[in-house]
Design a protein around this motif. Structure first.
Motif, PDB file in Angstrom:
ATOM      1  N   HIS A 154     -13.424  57.997 -56.794  1.00  0.00           N
ATOM      2  CA  HIS A 154     -14.706  57.357 -56.526  1.00  0.00           C
ATOM      3  C   HIS A 154     -14.837  56.934 -55.065  1.00  0.00           C
ATOM      4  N   GLY A 155     -13.700  56.954 -54.373  1.00  0.00           N
ATOM      5  CA  GLY A 155     -13.745  56.686 -52.946  1.00  0.00           C
ATOM      6  C   GLY A 155     -14.268  55.313 -52.573  1.00  0.00           C
ATOM      7  N   HIS A 156     -13.772  54.292 -53.239  1.00  0.00           N
ATOM      8  CA  HIS A 156     -14.229  52.935 -52.910  1.00  0.00           C
ATOM      9  C   HIS A 156     -13.409  52.382 -51.764  1.00  0.00           C
ATOM     10  N   ASP A 157     -13.515  53.017 -50.625  1.00  0.00           N
ATOM     11  CA  ASP A 157     -12.655  52.600 -49.523  1.00  0.00           C
ATOM     12  C   ASP A 157     -12.962  51.188 -49.067  1.00  0.00           C
ATOM     13  N   ASP A 158     -14.244  50.799 -49.238  1.00  0.00           N
ATOM     14  CA  ASP A 158     -14.618  49.472 -48.747  1.00  0.00           C
ATOM     15  C   ASP A 158     -13.982  48.361 -49.576  1.00  0.00           C
ATOM     16  N   HIS A 159     -13.498  48.698 -50.790  1.00  0.00           N
ATOM     17  CA  HIS A 159     -12.834  47.646 -51.583  1.00  0.00           C
ATOM     18  C   HIS A 159     -11.329  47.841 -51.572  1.00  0.00           C
ATOM     19  N   ALA A 160     -10.815  48.571 -50.621  1.00  0.00           N
ATOM     20  CA  ALA A 160      -9.406  48.915 -50.668  1.00  0.00           C
ATOM     21  C   ALA A 160      -8.518  47.686 -50.774  1.00  0.00           C
ATOM     22  N   HIS A 161      -9.024  46.524 -50.313  1.00  0.00           N
ATOM     23  CA  HIS A 161      -8.172  45.340 -50.324  1.00  0.00           C
ATOM     24  C   HIS A 161      -8.501  44.396 -51.467  1.00  0.00           C
ATOM     25  N   ASP A 162      -9.329  44.839 -52.379  1.00  0.00           N
ATOM     26  CA  ASP A 162      -9.636  43.989 -53.518  1.00  0.00           C
ATOM     27  C   ASP A 162      -8.644  44.211 -54.646  1.00  0.00           C
ATOM     28  N   GLY A 163      -7.580  44.908 -54.357  1.00  0.00           N
ATOM     29  CA  GLY A 163      -6.596  45.177 -55.392  1.00  0.00           C
ATOM     30  C   GLY A 163      -7.069  46.336 -56.240  1.00  0.00           C
ATOM     31  N   PRO A 164      -6.199  46.823 -57.099  1.00  0.00           N
ATOM     32  CA  PRO A 164      -6.580  47.954 -57.926  1.00  0.00           C
ATOM     33  C   PRO A 164      -7.571  47.525 -58.991  1.00  0.00           C
ATOM     34  N   HIS A 165      -8.479  48.393 -59.353  1.00  0.00           N
ATOM     35  CA  HIS A 165      -9.342  48.046 -60.473  1.00  0.00           C
ATOM     36  C   HIS A 165      -9.291  49.121 -61.531  1.00  0.00           C
ATOM     37  N   SER A 188      -6.143  39.589 -47.043  1.00  0.00           N
ATOM     38  CA  SER A 188      -4.993  39.114 -47.814  1.00  0.00           C
ATOM     39  C   SER A 188      -5.416  38.124 -48.890  1.00  0.00           C
ATOM     40  N   THR A 189      -6.723  38.003 -49.122  1.00  0.00           N
ATOM     41  CA  THR A 189      -7.208  37.019 -50.099  1.00  0.00           C
ATOM     42  C   THR A 189      -6.642  37.279 -51.484  1.00  0.00           C
ATOM     43  N   MET A 190      -6.606  38.569 -51.896  1.00  0.00           N
ATOM     44  CA  MET A 190      -6.177  38.865 -53.258  1.00  0.00           C
ATOM     45  C   MET A 190      -4.730  38.437 -53.479  1.00  0.00           C
ATOM     46  N   LEU A 191      -3.864  38.691 -52.485  1.00  0.00           N
ATOM     47  CA  LEU A 191      -2.466  38.289 -52.624  1.00  0.00           C
ATOM     48  C   LEU A 191      -2.365  36.766 -52.659  1.00  0.00           C
ATOM     49  N   GLY A 192      -3.108  36.106 -51.789  1.00  0.00           N
ATOM     50  CA  GLY A 192      -3.097  34.646 -51.763  1.00  0.00           C
ATOM     51  C   GLY A 192      -3.547  34.074 -53.090  1.00  0.00           C
ATOM     52  N   PHE A 193      -4.600  34.675 -53.650  1.00  0.00           N
ATOM     53  CA  PHE A 193      -5.105  34.171 -54.923  1.00  0.00           C
ATOM     54  C   PHE A 193      -4.093  34.413 -56.035  1.00  0.00           C
ATOM     55  N   TRP A 194      -3.420  35.549 -55.950  1.00  0.00           N
ATOM     56  CA  TRP A 194      -2.390  35.851 -56.950  1.00  0.00           C
ATOM     57  C   TRP A 194      -1.277  34.802 -56.889  1.00  0.00           C
ATOM     58  N   GLU A 219     -19.391  47.469 -63.575  1.00  0.00           N
ATOM     59  CA  GLU A 219     -20.755  47.536 -63.040  1.00  0.00           C
ATOM     60  C   GLU A 219     -20.757  47.218 -61.546  1.00  0.00           C
ATOM     61  N   ALA A 220     -19.946  46.230 -61.165  1.00  0.00           N
ATOM     62  CA  ALA A 220     -19.877  45.844 -59.756  1.00  0.00           C
ATOM     63  C   ALA A 220     -19.342  46.997 -58.907  1.00  0.00           C
ATOM     64  N   GLN A 221     -18.362  47.736 -59.455  1.00  0.00           N
ATOM     65  CA  GLN A 221     -17.830  48.883 -58.720  1.00  0.00           C
ATOM     66  C   GLN A 221     -18.904  49.939 -58.504  1.00  0.00           C
ATOM     67  N   ASN A 240     -18.631  39.476 -51.690  1.00  0.00           N
ATOM     68  CA  ASN A 240     -18.912  39.084 -53.077  1.00  0.00           C
ATOM     69  C   ASN A 240     -18.068  39.880 -54.051  1.00  0.00           C
ATOM     70  N   HIS A 241     -17.823  41.133 -53.718  1.00  0.00           N
ATOM     71  CA  HIS A 241     -16.983  41.946 -54.589  1.00  0.00           C
ATOM     72  C   HIS A 241     -15.580  41.363 -54.653  1.00  0.00           C
ATOM     73  N   ARG A 242     -15.103  40.881 -53.512  1.00  0.00           N
ATOM     74  CA  ARG A 242     -13.777  40.265 -53.461  1.00  0.00           C
ATOM     75  C   ARG A 242     -13.753  39.000 -54.313  1.00  0.00           C
ATOM     76  N   ARG A 243     -14.838  38.213 -54.246  1.00  0.00           N
ATOM     77  CA  ARG A 243     -14.893  36.985 -55.055  1.00  0.00           C
ATOM     78  C   ARG A 243     -14.872  37.330 -56.539  1.00  0.00           C
ATOM     79  N   LEU A 244     -15.616  38.376 -56.906  1.00  0.00           N
ATOM     80  CA  LEU A 244     -15.614  38.792 -58.314  1.00  0.00           C
ATOM     81  C   LEU A 244     -14.210  39.223 -58.745  1.00  0.00           C
TER      82      LEU A 244
END
Lengths: 127, 209
Positions: free
Chosen positions: A11-22, B28-34, B93-95, B177-181
């Motif tokens: 899906h190429g969600h490069d902009d969320h690359a740092h949001d962890g895996p989904h 690094s927010t996700m790691l910090g939150f973890w 849906e957010a993705q 916002n995606h990061r917050r979700l």
């Protein structure tokens, strides 16, 4: 877990690359189905009392709890050894070690205190 | 975090991560939150240990068999499990960058969460009405401390859902916002993991005794 990564790449969600895996819809549904089964069986075992031995029932439902925690970790929390270069997994393992020490240590020490010091229960004969 | 990574990379001989994307902040927010969640896990471990030690000290008061209604607990467990899968749908849906779908699933998740907290409060009220208050026995003190701490987490999670809905409504599904979700996703699913421990060790095992 490799499926999560392939999906990710497709899906190429490069902009969320740092949001962890989904996860994918399939992952969530598998996780949900497994959780329902792993929740329903322990409740059924305890409420119906099909297994005579309470100790055996206890160990079985604890095994189900551990299995369900693993299912949640994999399918809902998308844990793997690669996120954030493994730091997530390291933090988890470290925490699990502390949790085991806390739980096992407290129960062990307090059990012995209870056995040895409770009035009425005679302590092991020292004399 | 950035410094730690740089140090680690320097040791391995690579100064730049070839896969590194530009950081818009919050990398690094996700790691910090973890790590926050792991510390939260330790709080629950202490409360579980307390319950494990004191769970049989009834002081002549009511016992788990007299107090716990497993059917109610099963319904509550279902509420939390449904809210987990609906939050998963919100993330999917957010993705896909669909604001409407995300908001819809977030509302449904919040409703399941509120049903959970509502049933739990009803259970507490029922117990207290029967005289099973936190000060009645060590068993009840540790029970209320553990279960109410979990319930409080869920309540704050619900507040967080509504806050995020306002933010998504105003600014859409921007990366921030995606990061917050994604953070709330970890928090919400983590609470479900804790609940597995609660229904197994507190409700089911205590009823077996």
């Amino acid at each position: 877990m490799s499926t999560a990564h392939t999906e990710h790449a497709e899906h190429g969600h490069d902009d969320h690359a740092h949001d962890g895996p989904h996860g994918s819809l399939r992952e969530y549904l598998i996780g949900f189905a497994l959780s329902v089964v792993l929740t329903a069986i322990p409740f059924w075992l305890v409420m119906s009392g099909v297994i005579q031995s309470k100790v055996a029932t206890g160990f079985i439902i604890m095994a189900f709890a551990v299995a369900q925690i693993v299912v949640h970790m994999v399918y809902f929390l998308h844990m793997n050894a690669k996120t954030d270069e493994g730091w997530t997994a390291v933090a988890l393992i470290f925490t699990l070690v502390l949790v085991v020490i806390t739980l096992a240590g407290s129960l062990w020490v307090m059990h012995h205190l209870n056995v040895n010091m409770m009035p009425g229960h005679s302590a092991p004969d020292i004399t | 975090m950035a410094r730690i990574l740089t140090a680690a990379e320097t040791e391995s001989g690579a100064f730049y991560d070839p896969h590194e994307h530009e950081h818009a902040g919050g990398g690094s927010t996700m790691l910090g939150f973890w790590i926050y969640l792991m510390s939260d896990c330790l709080i629950f471990a202490c409360l579980f240990a307390t319950y494990g030690v004191l769970g049989t000290s009834y002081a002549g008061g009511p016992t788990p068999n007299e107090l716990f209604d497993l059917k109610l607990v099963a319904v509550n467990t279902a509420m939390l499990l449904f809210s987990s899968i609906t939050y998963g749908f919100a993330m999917l849906e957010a993705q896909r960058k669909r604001v409407g779908g995300t908001q819809l699933w977030l509302v449904i998740t919040a409703l399941f969460g509120m049903a959970f907290v509502g049933i739990e409060l009803w259970e507490f009220a029922h117990m207290i009405h029967e005289g099973a208050t936190p000060q009645r026995s060590a068993f009840l003190s540790s029970f209320f401390a553990l279960v109410a701490t979990h319930g409080l987490h869920v309540s704050f999670g619900i507040v967080w859902i509504f806050v995020l809905m306002v933010q998504v409504g105003k600014r859409g599904l921007a990366p921030a916002n995606h990061r917050r979700l994604a953070c709330l996703s970890l928090f919400w699913h983590f609470l479900d993991v804790i609940w597995i421990g609660v229904f197994t060790f507190v409700y089911l095992l205590s009823t077996l005794r």
